[in-house]
Design a protein around this motif. Structure first.
Motif, short mmCIF file in Angstrom:
data_model
loop_
_atom_site.label_atom_id
_atom_site.label_comp_id
_atom_site.label_asym_id
_atom_site.label_seq_id
_atom_site.Cartn_x
_atom_site.Cartn_y
_atom_site.Cartn_z
N PRO A 74 -0.87 0.41 -10.78
CA PRO A 74 -1.90 -0.70 -9.75
C PRO A 74 -2.05 -1.45 -9.33
O PRO A 74 -2.04 -3.04 -10.33
CB PRO A 74 -3.22 -0.13 -10.10
CG PRO A 74 -3.23 0.17 -11.61
CD PRO A 74 -1.43 0.16 -12.38
N SER A 75 -1.68 -1.97 -7.94
CA SER A 75 -1.62 -3.50 -7.40
C SER A 75 -2.57 -4.05 -7.89
O SER A 75 -2.17 -5.63 -8.13
CB SER A 75 -1.27 -3.56 -5.55
OG SER A 75 -0.42 -2.43 -5.35
N TYR A 110 -5.30 9.05 -5.53
CA TYR A 110 -3.48 8.92 -4.94
C TYR A 110 -3.47 10.47 -4.71
O TYR A 110 -3.50 11.89 -5.66
CB TYR A 110 -2.86 8.21 -5.52
CG TYR A 110 -1.95 8.44 -6.91
CD1 TYR A 110 -1.51 9.16 -7.36
CD2 TYR A 110 -2.57 7.59 -8.38
CE1 TYR A 110 -1.30 9.06 -8.94
CE2 TYR A 110 -2.52 7.86 -9.11
CZ TYR A 110 -1.24 8.61 -9.37
OH TYR A 110 -1.23 9.36 -10.65
N ILE A 111 -1.64 10.18 -3.75
CA ILE A 111 -1.36 11.83 -3.66
C ILE A 111 0.19 11.88 -3.43
O ILE A 111 0.63 10.63 -2.76
CB ILE A 111 -1.38 12.69 -2.26
CG1 ILE A 111 -3.42 12.59 -1.86
CG2 ILE A 111 -1.59 13.55 -2.06
CD1 ILE A 111 -3.64 13.27 -0.31
N VAL A 115 3.58 2.53 -6.39
CA VAL A 115 4.63 3.69 -5.59
C VAL A 115 3.48 4.19 -4.49
O VAL A 115 2.53 3.22 -4.25
CB VAL A 115 4.29 4.98 -5.68
CG1 VAL A 115 5.49 5.88 -5.09
CG2 VAL A 115 5.26 4.55 -7.85
N ASP A 116 4.05 3.17 -3.49
CA ASP A 116 3.35 4.39 -2.15
C ASP A 116 2.95 5.14 -1.40
O ASP A 116 3.01 5.49 -0.34
CB ASP A 116 4.52 3.26 -0.70
CG ASP A 116 3.58 3.58 0.40
OD1 ASP A 116 2.38 3.11 0.54
OD2 ASP A 116 4.18 2.73 1.81
N TYR A 117 1.77 5.11 -2.41
CA TYR A 117 1.50 6.76 -2.14
C TYR A 117 -0.43 6.79 -1.35
O TYR A 117 -0.23 5.70 -0.60
CB TYR A 117 0.09 6.53 -3.56
CG TYR A 117 0.86 6.87 -4.76
CD1 TYR A 117 2.49 8.15 -5.16
CD2 TYR A 117 0.65 6.50 -6.43
CE1 TYR A 117 3.43 8.64 -6.24
CE2 TYR A 117 1.77 7.00 -7.37
CZ TYR A 117 2.16 7.65 -7.13
OH TYR A 117 3.28 8.05 -8.70
N PRO A 159 4.54 -7.61 -10.37
CA PRO A 159 4.63 -6.96 -8.77
C PRO A 159 3.65 -7.87 -7.91
O PRO A 159 3.15 -8.12 -8.47
CB PRO A 159 3.54 -5.53 -8.94
CG PRO A 159 4.52 -5.28 -10.54
CD PRO A 159 4.40 -6.57 -11.13
N LYS A 160 4.21 -8.32 -6.93
CA LYS A 160 3.80 -8.77 -5.77
C LYS A 160 3.68 -8.22 -5.26
O LYS A 160 3.80 -7.24 -5.03
CB LYS A 160 4.64 -10.37 -5.31
CG LYS A 160 5.39 -11.09 -6.25
CD LYS A 160 4.27 -11.83 -7.32
CE LYS A 160 5.27 -12.49 -7.92
NZ LYS A 160 6.19 -11.75 -8.64
N PRO A 161 2.19 -8.35 -4.60
CA PRO A 161 1.86 -7.91 -2.80
C PRO A 161 2.88 -7.35 -2.41
O PRO A 161 3.56 -8.06 -1.76
CB PRO A 161 1.03 -9.30 -1.96
CG PRO A 161 0.09 -9.56 -3.62
CD PRO A 161 1.66 -9.87 -4.10
N GLU A 162 2.75 -6.00 -1.74
CA GLU A 162 3.84 -5.23 -1.01
C GLU A 162 3.62 -4.46 0.35
O GLU A 162 2.14 -4.03 -0.18
CB GLU A 162 5.16 -4.52 -1.64
CG GLU A 162 5.56 -5.14 -3.17
CD GLU A 162 6.60 -4.05 -3.51
OE1 GLU A 162 7.12 -4.71 -4.79
OE2 GLU A 162 5.91 -3.10 -3.87
#
Length: 766
Positions: A507-508, A493-494, A561-563, A546-549
């Motif tokens: 991680p999801s 990721y970045i 985090v939305d990397y 955490p659920k799928p986002e």
């Protein structure tokens, strides 16, 4: 309709065949009995069968848990919270890696050579693999004599048998020998005029020792030793029997291999063939898919594949590929064997790619995706047996590296059930969810079989995998429970600041796998009427996962985090575990998440994703779950065009068998689905598959289903339910119920009915 009821046309479509011998291992033809494997080149004068035995691995067990990990766990977590990724990864690389770095790897057994020692010219007819009977055959002629060589690998007899016939008497003169393994064996000499004992060892002071025993039987003519070979002269027929054992299973492995051969040699080839075929067909005949509209049956397989690669349509090649996947499972995974590794049981290299291990961040799991839907759930058992082999080592890893109870496995395991981190590779090594994913297969087996005794036997295994995460999960600062440290398998990721990393918090995929595992343990406890307090504890923790986002690109987020991804076209699509093989994302029940899943796949493919065979196979299953038959068609075509060898082996590249099994599962998934408590017929049927039928596909709930369709709509289905129960069937789009042998209740766009005491329902559609 079975092939035996169709004038032989479909039977012809159950053969992989060629007009020329194999010059390359990647187009040879595989035989196997779960434990012994062979790759048959189909050469005329100088045949080679490359051999494997599933327990020939590079050495003995190792204790590889890194004693430095536990003391540095909280330090790494804090560095990750502070986004000091490089510092965290430096510690992980040194303090968490396995000691030594590598697990054991899989190795070949040797090469069986069969040479016509009197001739040097021939005319070639064909070589073939009969998927209906598991017989590999080569036909050729020498000096006007027609020869047929048949190879079987028999599970009942536990041997490989080769039979060479000629259409004129006194014509079979061959020299038989065994060699290979880069000279890493101890002896390959005849022990008498008909037998060869070949044996050796595989590294380390407590490494695995192996033996192969060969007997050459000549009918008419003579048989005798000649150097390191057995030679036949002027025989009417020759049969070669090979047995193989290791001290992984048998203390006196040399005697064990010899006894297997002696026992088999008391039977004719026809007797060995009959019992082999009966055993094999007891699995293969359980299911069948027939596409009635097309198939270049008269062409050899390589020519059929080329036509498809050039843009042609060959529905028969799709069903042949499906049958080949089932064949490989029957040939590669049997009771008492090791589970299928990266190449099943077929490996030619002393140092194979990725060690030819059990890679459990998708590949081993994908190997078994088609087991339950195709009615081969009993061939799933070697995987469950291996989980038990892993458990004691996984307990040690959990305790010594993380101070946790339960058991854990990272992204690889080996013959000994090693669970410590593998490799020095930041994107893959520090992943903690391997055992958890494997244990969801236990739950899937229950869902398909409704075998309560099995569930009771395996409940503690699932519970122990869950207990690790009860201890390991941490609060991410917002009340959610997440893994740390971990990775999203093999991806990078970045961050917003431009830093790159793989080790992360939450991680999801981890959250999704743990959700499925916790659900399995909770529900199993209820079914068995046990462990209520632990189930309640897991239920409370599950709510905090955490659920799928949905992320900034409309995609399912891969990390907490939305990397951004360093490689948007990455081969792994880990965040879509929730879509397949799990059922957390559904086009029927979570349409917004399903839309985001579609965006995720589109984004991957737009950046070059699906470039490995197994990745493309996973994408086929994703599109099937999204009910997109057109995309199923496109991606099967892409799999054939870019990732399929002429013998239909999946190519990563190199050869990696998971894509064969994953794509077979995807073909079945396009025709029948049963997640979320509902059965759906033809949910993602390809536009090319307008007319056809399937029989024997399985659905969760213990159902076996047959279906016939025309113009892409079901005409009739038969649902068998040996264990009874209430069935919920989605009424196919555009269809009405014409007739039913059972009473039913309409609920929305579904019908519900009891299969009753007969365990049978037949429903016709209009």
């Amino acid at each position: 309709m079975s092939s035996r009821q169709n004038g032989g046309v479909l039977m012809e479509n159950k053969r992989i065949w060629f007009r020329r011998p194999a010059e390359d291992w990647n187009v040879a033809l595989p035989v196997g009995n779960g434990r012994i494997g062979g790759m048959c080149f189909g050469q005329a004068l100088n045949e080679k069968i490359q051999l494997n035995e599933d327990s020939v691995w590079s050495g003995g067990p190792r204790k590889r848990n890194n004693a430095s990990a536990r003391a540095n766990l909280e330090k790494v977590r804090q560095l990750l919270r502070e986004e000091k990724i490089a510092e965290a990864e430096k510690i992980v690389m040194e303090a968490f890696c396995g000691t030594p770095v590598n697990e054991r790897h899989y190795m070949p057994l040797g090469d069986l050579s069969i040479q016509h020692h009197k001739e040097d010219t021939f005319e070639y007819t064909e070589r073939s693999l009969d998927l209906e009977n598991a017989v590999c055959e080569t036909r050729y002629s020498i000096n006007g004599v027609n020869y047929t060589r048949r190879v079987i690998c028999s599970e009942p007899a536990q041997v490989m048998a080769v039979c060479i016939d000629a259409d004129k008497p006194a014509s079979v003169s061959v020299k038989v020998s065994i060699d290979g393994r880069d000279d890493y064996f101890d002896d390959n000499s005849p022990v008498n005029d008909t037998d060869i004992l070949y044996y050796g060892g595989c590294g380390s002071e407590d490494g695995i020792c192996f033996a192969a025993y060969i007997r050459v039987l000549g009918y008419g003519g003579t048989v005798g030793r000649w150097g390191s070979s057995i030679v036949t002269d002027c025989c009417d027929r020759v049969m070669i029997i090979l047995g193989a054992q290791t001290d992984f299973r048998v203390t006196d492995y040399k005697k064990g291999a010899e006894l297997d051969v002696i026992t088999a040699a008391g039977k004719t080839f026809e007797e060995l063939l009959a019992e082999h075929t009966e055993d094999y067909r007891s699995y293969f005949d359980r299911a069948e898919i027939v596409f009635e509209d097309g198939g270049s049956y008269s062409l050899p397989t390589d020519e059929r594949l080329k036509l498809v690669k050039d843009g042609g349509v060959d529905n028969g090649l799709v069903s042949l590929y499906f049958d080949f996947g089932r064949y490989l499972m029957i040939a590669g995974s049997r009771e008492g064997t090791l589970p299928l590794n990266l190449q099943g049981i077929w490996n030619k290299d002393m140092w194979p790619a990725w060690g030819c291990r059990f890679t459990v961040n998708i590949n081993t799991e994908m190997n078994y995706w088609c087991a339950e839907p195709c009615g081969l759930g009993d061939l799933h058992i070697p995987l469950f047996d291996h989980i038990e082999r892993m458990r004691p080592h996984g307990r040690d890893t959990a305790r010594e590296m993380y101070g946790c109870s339960g058991f854990v496995c990272h992204h690889n395991t080996d013959i000994w059930g090693d669970t410590a981190p593998q490799d020095l590779w930041i994107p893959g090594t520090q992943w903690v969810t391997g055992a958890a994913w494997l244990c969801t297969h236990i739950w899937e087996h229950w869902l398909f079989t409704q075998d309560k005794e099995f569930l009771a036997q395996k409940y503690d295994t699932m519970k122990e995998a869950a207990k690790f995460f009860v201890d390991f999960l941490i609060d991410d600062g917002s009340g959610r429970l997440v893994t740390a440290p971990s990775v999203s398998p093999e991806n990078t990721y970045i961050t917003e600041s431009g830093a790159r990393g793989s080790v992360c918090i939450g991680p999801s995929m981890d959250s999704q796998i743990i959700y499925q595992l916790f659900t399995a343990v909770i529900e199993a406890g209820k079914i068995l009427g046990i462990d209520k307090s632990f189930g309640e504890k897991l239920s409370a923790m599950r709510e905090r996962l955490p659920k799928p986002e949905i992320g900034k690109y409309g995609q399912i987020k891969e990390w907490a985090v939305d990397y951004d991804e360093a490689e948007p076209g990455h081969r792994h699509i880990s965040q879509l575990y929730a879509l397949y093989p799990a059922d957390m994302i559904s086009i029927r029940h979570t349409p917004e998440l399903a839309k985001a899943a579609r965006a995720t796949i589109d984004r991957r493919l737009a950046h070059g994703g699906g470039h490995t065979g197994w990745s493309r196979a996973w994408i086929i299953n994703h599109w099937a779950r999204l009910h997109d038959g057109e995309k199923v068609k496109e991606n099967i075509a892409a799999l054939f065009a870019n990732s399929t060898s002429d013998n239909l082996f999946d190519m990563h590249p190199p050869f990696q068998i998971d894509g064969n099994f994953g794509a077979a599962a995807g073909i079945a998934e396009a025709l029948l689905q049963s997640q979320n408590g509902e059965i759906q017929l033809l949910p993602a049927v390809s536009p090319d598959w307008k007319n056809g039928s399937f029989r024997g596909l399985r659905a969760r709930g213990g159902y076996e289903i047959d279906c016939k369709w025309a113009d892409s709509r079901p005409v009739k289905c038969v649902i068998k339910s040996p264990k009874g129960g209430r069935c919920r069937l989605v009424i196919p789009s555009g269809c009405e119920i014409k007739s039913s042998t059972v009473g039913y209740e309409v609920i929305g766009d579904c019908i519900e009915f009891d299969t009753g005491a007969v365990g049978f329902a037949e429903i016709a559609f209009a």
